[in-house]
Design an enzyme around this catalytic site. Structure first.
Site, PDB file in Angstrom:
ATOM      1  N   GLY A   1      71.918  74.722  -3.499  1.00  0.00           N
ATOM      2  CA  GLY A   1      73.374  74.609  -3.525  1.00  0.00           C
ATOM      3  C   GLY A   1      74.084  75.385  -2.429  1.00  0.00           C
TER       4      GLY A   1
ATOM      5  N   ASP B   1      76.342  57.135   0.766  1.00  0.00           N
ATOM      6  CA  ASP B   1      77.035  58.286   0.175  1.00  0.00           C
ATOM      7  C   ASP B   1      77.750  59.105   1.240  1.00  0.00           C
ATOM      8  OD1 ASP B   1      74.065  58.712   0.569  1.00  0.00           O
ATOM      9  OD2 ASP B   1      74.706  60.795   0.491  1.00  0.00           O
TER      10      ASP B   1
END
Length: 503
Positions: free
Chosen positions: A139, A265
């Protein structure tokens, strides 16, 4: 910052003196569109760069954002009043392979700011910690890719290309693990929205027609309000996206930009360039140019970008089929009619742009072939894309300047064979000085040269020296000005060049 019962860092939810005019329309959509969570705080936030002009454009106080409290917000250690942090859900085709769930794996959308002119912008923290969509990732973002996206996205904005923007870069004070430990950072990204082709694919893959309709209505209201008045609003919406993306990829081609990872995406519904991963600018002209280490088959090569964009838009039409017609046959007919508009929507601005780049304001039979023959000669002779067109600006008003253009060709005779045809066509145009000025307004003198970007990033990462980054950023903010020394192509020792994904 606080410590939870489990002993982990938690973001402090405080207002403070820093005010964002949030109105979070996406967070008001159904819960299946996102996951609600705060950013994961970092050890020692330190502001690396603040985009003062953009902050003012958004109605924010740059002086407040430059304080330690501001850095804490931009790092994710504090959540400003009115924010509703979410990680959005989406799917996507990655290198042609469909992945039914991707989502924001290392980004948190703090909320939507309404600027003083009533325009709406997403404020997103990229590199802000794990989310339910991280798929095993950490992340986080490394220092280099954050500064790279800052440089290139701001360069694109200065070039006049629709793009996400960089509001700030903040060092985290903690490493991230890639091939080796790297210093971490968080990018504050600003976008018209973060709705992607893959967002529609996410719900289509689940057969969730209700969510598709809600998403399309939201995208229409936010980006294509005129479509709401059409007889078939969803067709009008698809037409709008196709037109914007066709124009966008034409602009990429005209400045030698290679996105590098044109997955669905990474294709924005708003028509902005988004997700600057292994992107780069072409030096010597070659339609097969690929820089990305992960694009081993050249799927996203420079010359393939129009075809790939049309392919991505076909996936959007495919996802939207339940909205386009009362029957599958009718919906397919609508989708195919709209997709057929891509080619002229791309070719118009691309051919028109090439014509302008070589100094032609009118439209004559043979202009496209004239421009195409120049590109062919450039490709066969290793001519630098940016320098060739920039030097043509001077040659268009003074034939003596041909010397500097022909020097870019390994065989100058290739230019010599083309130039007389060009000059004959220029004779049909107007004042040479005005023509050259018009050419200089579309042919940049300065682009984010790959070797200069890497040198700036190396200085920042290895020596904590941001001076080269600042100097390059300043140069890139004035791309259409002649800047001696800023337009040099790479030396043989600085090639071949390869880019890497930052995840």
């Amino acid at each position: 910052m606080s410590i939870s019962d489990s002993g982990t860092l938690e973001a402090a939810r405080e207002g403070g003196a820093i005010r964002f005019t949030f109105d979070n329309s996406y967070a008001r959509l159904p819960d299946r569109f996102y996951a609600r969570l705060d950013p994961t705080p970092v050890a020692a936030p330190r502001l690396l760069k603040l985009n003062t002009a953009l902050a003012e454009r958004l109605g924010l106080d740059p002086a407040a954002l430059a304080t330690p409290e501001g850095a804490a917000i931009l790092a994710g250690n504090r959540v400003p009043e009115g924010a509703e942090p979410i990680a959005t859900a989406y799917a996507g085709h990655q290198f042609g392979n469909f992945v039914p769930q991707l989502g924001d794996g290392r980004a948190i959308l703090l909320g939507e700011v309404v600027a003083p002119d009533d325009k709406r912008f997403d404020i997103q923290l990229k590199g802000s910690g794990r989310t339910p969509f991280s798929r095993g990732g950490d992340g986080r973002a490394a220092f280099g890719p954050v500064l790279r996206e800052y440089l290139v996205s701001e360069a694109m904005a200065a070039l006049g290309i629709p793009t996400t923007r960089a509001l700030a870069a903040v060092a985290t004070g903690q490493p991230v693990m890639r091939e080796t430990p790297l210093p971490g950072a968080v990018l504050t990204r600003v976008a018209s929205s973060h709705i992607r082709v893959g967002t529609f694919q996410f719900f289509a893959a689940r057969g969730d027609v209700e969510a598709l309709r809600i998403l399309a209505d939201h995208a229409i209201a936010r980006h294509y309000p005129e479509a709401a008045q059409a007889a078939n609003p969803y067709r009008a919406f698809l037409e709008g996206v196709v037109a914007r993306q066709a124009a966008l990829v034409a602009q990429w081609m005209l400045i030698g930009f290679i996105h590098g990872v044109m997955n669905t995406d990474n294709t924005s519904i708003s028509g902005e360039t988004i997700d600057y991963g292994p992107c780069a600018f072409m030096d010597a002209y070659d339609a097969a140019t690929v820089f990305s280490s992960i694009d081993q088959m050249g799927r996203y090569a420079y010359g393939n970008q129009p075809r790939i964009m049309q392919w991505n838009l076909a996936r959007l039409a495919e996802a939207a089929l339940p909205l386009l017609g009362e029957t599958e046959e009718a919906a397919l007919a609508v989708a195919n009619e709209v997709l057929a508009s891509f080619a002229p929507a791309f070719e118009g601005p691309y051919i028109g742009g090439l014509r302008t780049k070589i100094g032609l304001s009118g439209d004559r039979m043979g202009d496209a072939a004239l421009a195409g023959d120049l590109l062919k000669a450039m490709a066969e002779n290793g001519a630098d894309f940016t320098l060739t067109f920039r030097r043509l600006c001077s040659a268009a008003e003074d034939e003596a300047a041909d010397t500097r253009v022909r020097s870019l060709f390994t065989d100058p005779a290739a230019y010599d064979a083309w130039a007389p045809r060009w000059r004959a066509r220029l004779a049909e145009e107007g004042d040479p000085a005005a023509r050259a000025a018009a050419m200089r307004a579309v042919n940049p003198a300065v682009i984010p040269r790959n070797h200069l970007v890497e040198a700036a990033l190396e200085a920042a990462m290895q020596r904590d020296d941001l001076a080269p980054f600042e100097a390059l950023l300043d140069s890139l903010s004035r791309p259409y000005e002649d800047q001696p020394g800023a337009d040099e192509p790479p030396t043989p020792a600085e090639m071949p060049y390869m880019t890497f994904c930052g995840t």
